[in-house]
Design an enzyme around this catalytic site. Structure first.
Site, PDB file in Angstrom:
ATOM      1  N   ARG A  76       0.839  -1.204   0.000  1.00 53.07           N
ATOM      2  CA  ARG A  76       0.000   0.000   0.000  1.00 53.07           C
ATOM      3  C   ARG A  76       0.871   1.250   0.000  1.00 53.07           C
ATOM      4  O   ARG A  76       0.582   2.228  -0.695  1.00 53.07           O
ATOM      5  CB  ARG A  76      -0.924   0.010   1.224  1.00 53.07           C
ATOM      6  CG  ARG A  76      -1.706   1.314   1.341  1.00 53.07           C
ATOM      7  CD  ARG A  76      -2.692   1.297   2.489  1.00 53.07           C
ATOM      8  NE  ARG A  76      -3.346   2.600   2.611  1.00 53.07           N
ATOM      9  CZ  ARG A  76      -4.376   2.840   3.409  1.00 53.07           C
ATOM     10  NH1 ARG A  76      -4.899   1.885   4.133  1.00 53.07           N
ATOM     11  NH2 ARG A  76      -4.903   4.037   3.479  1.00 53.07           N
TER      12      ARG A  76
ATOM     13  N   ASN B  11     -10.681  -4.222  -0.951  1.00 51.90           N
ATOM     14  CA  ASN B  11     -10.641  -3.140  -1.936  1.00 51.90           C
ATOM     15  C   ASN B  11      -9.695  -3.454  -3.091  1.00 51.90           C
ATOM     16  O   ASN B  11      -8.766  -4.233  -2.916  1.00 51.90           O
ATOM     17  CB  ASN B  11     -10.187  -1.839  -1.250  1.00 51.90           C
ATOM     18  CG  ASN B  11     -11.346  -1.139  -0.558  1.00 51.90           C
ATOM     19  OD1 ASN B  11     -12.463  -1.139  -1.051  1.00 51.90           O
ATOM     20  ND2 ASN B  11     -11.075  -0.551   0.595  1.00 51.90           N
TER      21      ASN B  11
ATOM     22  N   CYS C 198     -19.059  -1.984   1.260  1.00 51.84           N
ATOM     23  CA  CYS C 198     -18.159  -0.931   1.699  1.00 51.84           C
ATOM     24  C   CYS C 198     -18.781  -0.279   2.918  1.00 51.84           C
ATOM     25  O   CYS C 198     -20.003  -0.288   3.070  1.00 51.84           O
ATOM     26  CB  CYS C 198     -18.024   0.076   0.549  1.00 51.84           C
ATOM     27  SG  CYS C 198     -17.010   1.515   0.914  1.00 51.84           S
TER      28      CYS C 198
ATOM     29  N   TYR D  18     -14.664  10.378  -1.869  1.00 55.73           N
ATOM     30  CA  TYR D  18     -13.620   9.954  -2.823  1.00 55.73           C
ATOM     31  C   TYR D  18     -13.677  10.778  -4.107  1.00 55.73           C
ATOM     32  O   TYR D  18     -12.692  10.842  -4.843  1.00 55.73           O
ATOM     33  CB  TYR D  18     -13.770   8.464  -3.156  1.00 55.73           C
ATOM     34  CG  TYR D  18     -13.217   7.572  -2.080  1.00 55.73           C
ATOM     35  CD1 TYR D  18     -11.869   7.212  -2.063  1.00 55.73           C
ATOM     36  CD2 TYR D  18     -14.028   7.096  -1.057  1.00 55.73           C
ATOM     37  CE1 TYR D  18     -11.350   6.411  -1.064  1.00 55.73           C
ATOM     38  CE2 TYR D  18     -13.527   6.298  -0.049  1.00 55.73           C
ATOM     39  CZ  TYR D  18     -12.183   5.959  -0.057  1.00 55.73           C
ATOM     40  OH  TYR D  18     -11.668   5.170   0.936  1.00 55.73           O
TER      41      TYR D  18
ATOM     42  N   HIS E  63     -16.679   3.676  -4.258  1.00 53.49           N
ATOM     43  CA  HIS E  63     -15.772   4.821  -4.106  1.00 53.49           C
ATOM     44  C   HIS E  63     -15.915   5.833  -5.245  1.00 53.49           C
ATOM     45  O   HIS E  63     -15.004   6.618  -5.514  1.00 53.49           O
ATOM     46  CB  HIS E  63     -14.309   4.366  -3.956  1.00 53.49           C
ATOM     47  CG  HIS E  63     -14.047   3.684  -2.655  1.00 53.49           C
ATOM     48  ND1 HIS E  63     -12.797   3.249  -2.266  1.00 53.49           N
ATOM     49  CD2 HIS E  63     -14.882   3.353  -1.636  1.00 53.49           C
ATOM     50  CE1 HIS E  63     -12.873   2.682  -1.069  1.00 53.49           C
ATOM     51  NE2 HIS E  63     -14.132   2.729  -0.677  1.00 53.49           N
TER      52      HIS E  63
END
Length: 437
Positions: free
Chosen positions: A98, A152, A173, A253, A203
């Site tokens: 990440r 995700n 989510c 987002y 998102h």
């Protein structure tokens, strides 16, 4: 499965810091979701986390007095065999990957975020093959199980599973339930008295209708005096005139798309000050796991709410209860489009309100699709479909098309440079992209 026998639930990524929330939900709603076996699964590198979280889960169950057996294992197939529900909350490459997803795009002047843009694509490329492998186990060992995917980018992963396996999968989510709770708090009511219509993708959604106790509240919400945000996305304010003209509440987002310059500047400043978001999460997780190790701790600690995934377990447990009990309540889920958005393919996954039955979710027809949103939904879905194809095939040319067509990537040149660097950084997790060498 009959109620007397109880349910078997497998959690892939059971060593996650979120697991205590899930266990808390199973305990609280045991009457409507009688879990008898809870299998927490992780991989060898995550075993130390699994043992810490698993022991806390056992203490929480012991304290409740409920007949739930907690199993900790690295044997995924044993956990999946005969399961009624399989929940995935995994991170292929863990937080180190990440960190790269967030840092590398910033070097190229592009938003660095774990679920959208180049970072989101790399997460999808790492994750989709692994989840499809898990699906092959489910097809063989628990063909009737529901796979609830929290991993995700949830919409893309769910679409890949629906396209490339026979598993009954639903993506979800925590953002929609978070919005409902925010609205309920704002208007002093309960979430079941709030109806919010979600339009778009995971998102990448807009709320185009809000009623509270039957009263239309959207006009005052789009005046821009108050906006909904979350811990893991900047709190920069929306432009009131823009929101009013849009006549919808954008997901936080969407700031990456509508306020790209501001968000990029904030990301760079935050990176210089604190490192990337992955580093912040690592610090929070370190504190959490230190707390989890306390043998006297027998409940979910308050600090877990800082982790950025509030209401995650509530969303998961609500969906399991509704599928098990056939409750027919409305939840916001990631499901195949099937004509709901006429400008997208039927097999594209969208995020939409659904009535949840024991046979699965039934999407509700939308009443208001804001015209300005259509182009962005189409553009991002084009990128998503190409990225899914690239993840399954390992084809670099398709990956380049996906990245070049993402609205946050400014040019083919930047897309090519990003792709080369990010594929190389993820080489250990992307064997399909390197087999032709």
């Amino acid at each position: 499965m009959t109620e007397t026998k109880g349910l078997k639930i497998a959690v892939i990524g059971g060593g996650s810091s979120y697991t205590p929330e899930l266990v808390e939900g199973f305990i609280r709603y045991y009457d409507s979701l009688p879990v008898r076996e809870l299998w927490l699964v992780d991989i060898e590198p995550g075993l130390w986390k699994l043992n810490i979280v698993g022991e806390l889960a056992k203490r929480m169950v012991d304290r409740s007095g409920l007949p739930i057996e907690v199993h900790l294992t690295t044997d995924r197939r044993a956990a999946i065999a005969g399961a009624d529900f399989v929940s995935t909350q995994m991170r292929v490459g863990m937080l180190e990957a990440r960190g790269l997803d967030e840092a590398i795009p910033l070097k190229h002047g592009v938003i660095g975020q774990e679920t959208t843009g180049p970072g989101g694509m790399m997460k999808a490329l790492r994750t989709i093959p692994v989840l499809l492998d898990i699906c092959r186990d489910i097809e063989e060992l628990a063909p009737e199980a529901w796979l609830l995917n929290f991993t995700n980018p949830a919409g893309m992963v769910t679409e890949a599973i629906r396209k490339h396996s026979k598993v009954k999968s639903i993506g979800l989510c925590n953002a929609p339930i978070g919005l409902l709770k925010w609205l309920a708090g704002k208007y002093g009511t309960t979430t079941d008295r709030v109806y919010a219509e979600f339009v778009g993708l995971n998102h990448l959604h807009w709320v185009s209708r809000v009623t509270v106790d039957g009263v239309d509240r959207l006009p005052e919400l789009v005046r821009g005096e108050d906006s909904f945000s979350a811990k893991n996305v900047s709190g920069s304010d929306w432009d009131p005139a823009f929101i009013s003209g849009l006549n919808a509440m954008p997901s936080y987002y969407l700031k990456y798309f509508y306020m790209t310059d501001t968000m990029l500047a904030e990301q760079k400043a935050a990176f210089e000050k604190d490192g990337n978001r992955a580093e912040v999460v690592k610090r929070v997780e370190k504190e959490l796991f230190e707390l989890y190790q306390d043998p006297e701790l027998k409940e979910k600690p308050k600090q877990l709410e800082q982790r950025g995934g509030a209401y995650y377990s509530e969303a998961a447990v609500n969906l399991m209860r509704s599928l098990y009990g056939g409750t027919g309540d409305v939840q916001t889920l990631n499901v195949p489009n099937n004509g709901i958005l006429p400008f997208l393919p039927d097999d594209a996954c969208i995020e939409v309100n659904c009535v949840v039955t024991s046979g699965g979710p039934i999407p509700l027809q939308l009443t208001a699709v804001p015209a300005p949103c259509v182009g962005l939904i189409q553009a991002v879905k084009t990128y998503e479909s190409l990225a899914i194809e690239a993840a399954v095939s390992g084809d670099r040319s398709i990956a380049l098309q996906a990245l070049a067509h993402h609205p946050l990537v400014p040019s083919v040149r930047v897309a090519q440079a990003l792709l080369d660097e990010m594929l190389e950084a993820n080489r250990a997790y992307l064997p399909k992209f390197f087999t032709q060498e």
